[in-house]
Design a protein around this motif. Structure first.
Motif, mmCIF file in Angstrom:
data_model
loop_
_atom_site.group_PDB
_atom_site.id
_atom_site.type_symbol
_atom_site.label_atom_id
_atom_site.label_comp_id
_atom_site.label_asym_id
_atom_site.label_seq_id
_atom_site.Cartn_x
_atom_site.Cartn_y
_atom_site.Cartn_z
ATOM 1 N N GLY A 143 0.781 -1.231 0.000
ATOM 2 C CA GLY A 143 0.000 0.000 0.000
ATOM 3 C C GLY A 143 0.815 1.284 0.000
ATOM 4 O O GLY A 143 0.239 2.373 -0.014
ATOM 5 N N ARG A 144 2.139 1.160 0.011
ATOM 6 C CA ARG A 144 2.997 2.328 -0.162
ATOM 7 C C ARG A 144 3.481 2.449 -1.614
ATOM 8 O O ARG A 144 4.380 3.232 -1.911
ATOM 9 C CB ARG A 144 4.201 2.247 0.776
ATOM 10 N N GLY A 145 2.877 1.644 -2.495
ATOM 11 C CA GLY A 145 3.250 1.713 -3.902
ATOM 12 C C GLY A 145 4.412 0.824 -4.285
ATOM 13 O O GLY A 145 4.999 0.992 -5.366
ATOM 14 N N GLN A 146 4.767 -0.145 -3.450
ATOM 15 C CA GLN A 146 5.897 -1.008 -3.742
ATOM 16 C C GLN A 146 5.703 -1.723 -5.079
ATOM 17 O O GLN A 146 4.618 -2.226 -5.383
ATOM 18 C CB GLN A 146 6.091 -2.054 -2.632
ATOM 19 N N GLY A 147 6.769 -1.741 -5.888
ATOM 20 C CA GLY A 147 6.719 -2.427 -7.175
ATOM 21 C C GLY A 147 6.142 -1.605 -8.300
ATOM 22 O O GLY A 147 6.060 -2.070 -9.437
ATOM 23 N N VAL A 148 5.744 -0.353 -8.008
ATOM 24 C CA VAL A 148 5.115 0.503 -9.017
ATOM 25 C C VAL A 148 6.120 1.560 -9.478
ATOM 26 O O VAL A 148 6.791 2.193 -8.660
ATOM 27 C CB VAL A 148 3.852 1.196 -8.452
ATOM 28 N N ARG A 149 6.194 1.762 -10.776
ATOM 29 C CA ARG A 149 7.026 2.832 -11.337
ATOM 30 C C ARG A 149 6.153 4.056 -11.570
ATOM 31 O O ARG A 149 5.150 3.974 -12.272
ATOM 32 C CB ARG A 149 7.663 2.364 -12.649
ATOM 33 N N LEU A 150 6.555 5.177 -10.988
ATOM 34 C CA LEU A 150 5.746 6.402 -11.009
ATOM 35 C C LEU A 150 6.604 7.516 -11.610
ATOM 36 O O LEU A 150 7.625 7.882 -11.033
ATOM 37 C CB LEU A 150 5.304 6.727 -9.575
ATOM 38 N N ILE A 151 6.186 8.053 -12.744
ATOM 39 C CA ILE A 151 7.006 9.027 -13.469
ATOM 40 C C ILE A 151 6.244 10.340 -13.636
ATOM 41 O O ILE A 151 5.111 10.365 -14.118
ATOM 42 C CB ILE A 151 7.422 8.476 -14.841
ATOM 43 N N ASP A 171 14.706 15.147 1.171
ATOM 44 C CA ASP A 171 13.572 14.267 1.450
ATOM 45 C C ASP A 171 13.103 13.495 0.219
ATOM 46 O O ASP A 171 12.032 12.888 0.247
ATOM 47 C CB ASP A 171 12.413 15.095 2.024
ATOM 48 N N LEU A 172 13.880 13.522 -0.863
ATOM 49 C CA LEU A 172 13.518 12.766 -2.064
ATOM 50 C C LEU A 172 14.356 11.499 -2.179
ATOM 51 O O LEU A 172 15.544 11.490 -1.835
ATOM 52 C CB LEU A 172 13.727 13.607 -3.330
ATOM 53 N N PRO A 173 13.763 10.428 -2.700
ATOM 54 C CA PRO A 173 14.542 9.219 -2.952
ATOM 55 C C PRO A 173 15.360 9.372 -4.232
ATOM 56 O O PRO A 173 15.176 10.328 -4.993
ATOM 57 C CB PRO A 173 13.445 8.156 -3.143
ATOM 58 N N ALA A 174 16.260 8.444 -4.472
ATOM 59 C CA ALA A 174 16.982 8.417 -5.742
ATOM 60 C C ALA A 174 16.003 8.035 -6.850
ATOM 61 O O ALA A 174 15.146 7.156 -6.665
ATOM 62 C CB ALA A 174 18.126 7.409 -5.676
ATOM 63 N N PHE A 175 16.105 8.694 -7.989
ATOM 64 C CA PHE A 175 15.219 8.383 -9.108
ATOM 65 C C PHE A 175 15.741 7.153 -9.856
ATOM 66 O O PHE A 175 16.941 7.045 -10.128
ATOM 67 C CB PHE A 175 15.141 9.560 -10.081
ATOM 68 N N PHE A 176 14.835 6.264 -10.237
ATOM 69 C CA PHE A 176 15.240 5.092 -11.015
ATOM 70 C C PHE A 176 15.361 5.429 -12.499
ATOM 71 O O PHE A 176 16.012 4.705 -13.257
ATOM 72 C CB PHE A 176 14.231 3.941 -10.826
ATOM 73 N N TYR A 177 14.743 6.538 -12.901
ATOM 74 C CA TYR A 177 14.697 6.875 -14.330
ATOM 75 C C TYR A 177 14.840 8.377 -14.505
ATOM 76 O O TYR A 177 14.171 9.157 -13.832
ATOM 77 C CB TYR A 177 13.370 6.391 -14.922
ATOM 78 N N TRP A 178 15.752 8.754 -15.417
ATOM 79 C CA TRP A 178 15.953 10.162 -15.769
ATOM 80 C C TRP A 178 15.756 10.293 -17.266
ATOM 81 O O TRP A 178 16.593 9.850 -18.045
ATOM 82 C CB TRP A 178 17.372 10.610 -15.409
ATOM 83 N N ALA A 234 2.869 7.489 -1.794
ATOM 84 C CA ALA A 234 3.376 6.220 -2.328
ATOM 85 C C ALA A 234 4.881 6.177 -2.131
ATOM 86 O O ALA A 234 5.655 6.026 -3.090
ATOM 87 C CB ALA A 234 3.001 6.070 -3.792
ATOM 88 N N ASN A 235 5.317 6.291 -0.871
ATOM 89 C CA ASN A 235 6.746 6.420 -0.597
ATOM 90 C C ASN A 235 7.539 5.146 -0.847
ATOM 91 O O ASN A 235 8.762 5.149 -0.720
ATOM 92 C CB ASN A 235 6.971 6.932 0.832
ATOM 93 N N GLY A 236 6.875 4.066 -1.222
ATOM 94 C CA GLY A 236 7.578 2.834 -1.571
ATOM 95 C C GLY A 236 7.706 2.630 -3.066
ATOM 96 O O GLY A 236 8.319 1.657 -3.518
ATOM 97 N N ALA A 237 7.147 3.546 -3.856
ATOM 98 C CA ALA A 237 7.188 3.420 -5.313
ATOM 99 C C ALA A 237 8.560 3.823 -5.840
ATOM 100 O O ALA A 237 9.325 4.525 -5.182
ATOM 101 C CB ALA A 237 6.103 4.282 -5.951
ATOM 102 N N MET A 238 8.862 3.380 -7.053
ATOM 103 C CA MET A 238 10.077 3.801 -7.752
ATOM 104 C C MET A 238 9.762 5.068 -8.535
ATOM 105 O O MET A 238 8.873 5.070 -9.384
ATOM 106 C CB MET A 238 10.541 2.694 -8.700
#
Length: 519
Positions: free
Chosen positions: A229-237, A249-256, A290-294
């Motif tokens: 429920g934190r968005g794990q496994g979801v790619r959010l762009i 307070d931002l995570p590393a981005f998986f996609y640039w 969705a703090n668990g999303a990528m």
């Protein structure tokens, strides 16, 4: 959407007409596809003369197979298959007419080009676009646009609609052209409202009322108690102008993807949007829905919005989420607005055909597209839009988001509204990253408590979609189809306050999760 009025994107005035069935060949047997309806060409210029524009967009009719070779448009008639010939005939376009029109088009644009030649609007390899088009048709049962029939002519900085309106009308007069338009500069969908204060970095999560249980918030904290429920496994762009990837307070981005626009306002806007969705759960600052999303980002500095959406959708993949955070000036349906005058008559980006086609293909591939409805105070059911926001005429599959007050679900004075708006969320007082009016400790440690506009509402909804999709993944339910997700949000949400302005309900994750997990 942001604290400034940014939404700068290119849009294609398009509307669909008529229905007819067309048999399209499949690998093993003919498959009847729901036809892609033709665009209604404007008979008069749609943009005010003073509207800033950044490119001309031209699309040829389906089946014509006009391709760019050596910087020159060429007609590859010998490569057409039976399906393309059928689509071309549907529009009564012959090769003789097409040859004449292509030559005339290139002559027309020569003076405006100042030595530059038309370019492909969508920059991916032709083989990639063709394969994705075919797969989207197989998955959706609907005809998709041949995105290689879109071309752009970049315009010089500072040009206005008055400089190109006559040329646009001449291009639309060509029989082989499906649509031509000047793409207005896009802006963020935020509304200004902030002051300056300075505090030490602290935890502001309790100030994030939109995380609270319904009816006030979307009940994100309940979603966090559900696996996935934190968005794990979801790619959010996020698709827009710029971000500050160094914010604490931002995570590393998986996609640039793409290039960023310059300017702190653009960076603050994108950073604020990202904070709402994926701010880290780290004990300080804020916490994203969705703090668990990528998280990923797609910049628009050197490409059209349509191209950016296409790239983002590929990176997000099936079950991923693409957020479209911009708006642009559309037809002048109102002589004046009661508020937010600087963005009066701004509309969602899918009004323009290239953006619509890119979104439609993305949702056909199973990508959830969340789109800001815009802050133009417009009724999207107005006849001036020629059915562009009428689901009975065309439907991109995107989730269109309006904005309400932080309490009471009352439509904001400036929010766009109408039957096409699916859901809403907070359009004011959103606590997130950036701007520095809540904690002014430098750009990398800035926070705000007044992120406003459909720019603040849309990422709340995008975060909710990612949370629901993450829970579905965790429960082994697989990707939720985009239209099913949209319907789920509408049927389980908290109703808006009674109003003549329809902005739909606000997502209620507790109720929606119950249905997702019962699938």
């Amino acid at each position: 959407m942001t604290k400034a009025s940014f939404l700068k994107f290119h849009v294609t005035p398009t509307v669909l007409l008529g229905l007819s069935l067309l048999a399209a060949p499949c690998a093993e047997a003919a498959k009847v596809l729901e036809p892609r309806l033709s665009t209604v060409k404007p008979t008069t210029p749609e943009l005010d003369e003073e509207t800033p524009v950044q490119r001309l967009v031209v699309k040829f009719h389906e089946g014509t197979r006009v391709r760019l070779r050596g910087g020159v448009m060429q007609i590859l008639s010998e490569e057409r298959d039976a399906d393309e010939r059928g689509r071309m005939q549907r529009h009564h376009v012959t090769d003789v007419r097409l040859n004449t029109d292509v030559s005339e088009l290139q002559r027309m644009v020569q003076n405006k080009a100042r030595g530059r030649r038309p370019e492909r609007l969508f920059r991916e390899p032709e083989s990639t676009l063709a394969a994705r088009k075919h797969l989207a048709e197989e998955l959706s049962g609907k005809e998709m646009a041949d995105l290689d029939l879109y071309y752009e002519l970049p315009l010089e900085p500072g040009m206005q609609a008055a400089d190109v309106n006559e040329l646009v009308m001449q291009l639309n007069a060509l029989d082989s052209v499906e649509i031509a338009y000047a793409e207005p500069v896009s802006w963020t969908a935020s509304v200004s409202a902030w002051d300056a204060r300075g505090n030490a970095t602290a935890s502001y999560e309790l100030k994030q009322g939109y995380l609270d249980a319904a009816p006030v918030g979307i009940d994100a904290r309940y979603a966090w108690s559900v696996p996935g429920g934190r968005g794990q496994g979801v790619r959010l762009i996020d698709v827009e102008g710029a971000w500050n990837s160094r914010h604490e307070d931002l995570p590393a981005f998986f996609y640039w993807g793409g290039e960023q626009l310059q300017g702190v306002d653009w960076r603050d806007h994108g950073t604020a949007v990202m904070g709402v969705m994926v701010g880290q759960d780290n004990g300080y600052g804020i916490t994203g829905i969705a703090n668990g999303a990528m998280a990923g980002r797609q910049g628009i500095a050197t490409q059209s919005m349509a191209s950016a959406i296409q790239h983002a959708a590929r990176a997000a993949g099936r079950g991923g989420v693409v957020l479209v955070e911009l708006q642009a000036p559309g037809p002048k349906t109102q002589k004046g607005c009661a508020c937010n005058l600087s963005q009066c008559n701004y509309v969602p980006l899918e009004y323009w055909r290239a953006n619509f086609d890119a979104i439609a293909q993305a949702t056909a591939h199973g990508v959830h597209v969340v789109e800001a409805a815009g802050n133009g105070g417009a009724d999207l059911d107005d006849a001036a839009y020629h059915g562009a926001f009428d689901r009975a005429v065309r439907d991109s599959g995107a989730i269109l988001v309006g904005a309400s007050s932080a309490t009471g679900h009352v439509p904001m004075c400036w929010t766009n509204h109408g039957s096409r708006v699916d859901v809403h969320s907070w359009g004011e007082k959103v606590v997130t990253l950036g701007f520095g009016d809540l904690s002014g400790l430098g750009e990398n440690r800035g926070y705000t408590d007044s992120f406003n506009g459909t720019s603040s509402a849309a990422p709340i909804v995008a975060g909710a979609v990612a949370a629901l999709q993450g829970a579905a993944f965790a429960a082994g339910k697989g990707p939720v189809p985009p239209r099913e997700m949209r319907a789920l949000l509408r049927t389980t949400g908290t109703p808006q306050a009674p109003s003549s302005k329809h902005i739909g309900p606000q997502p209620n994750l507790r109720r929606a999760l119950q249905q997702v997990l019962a699938r």
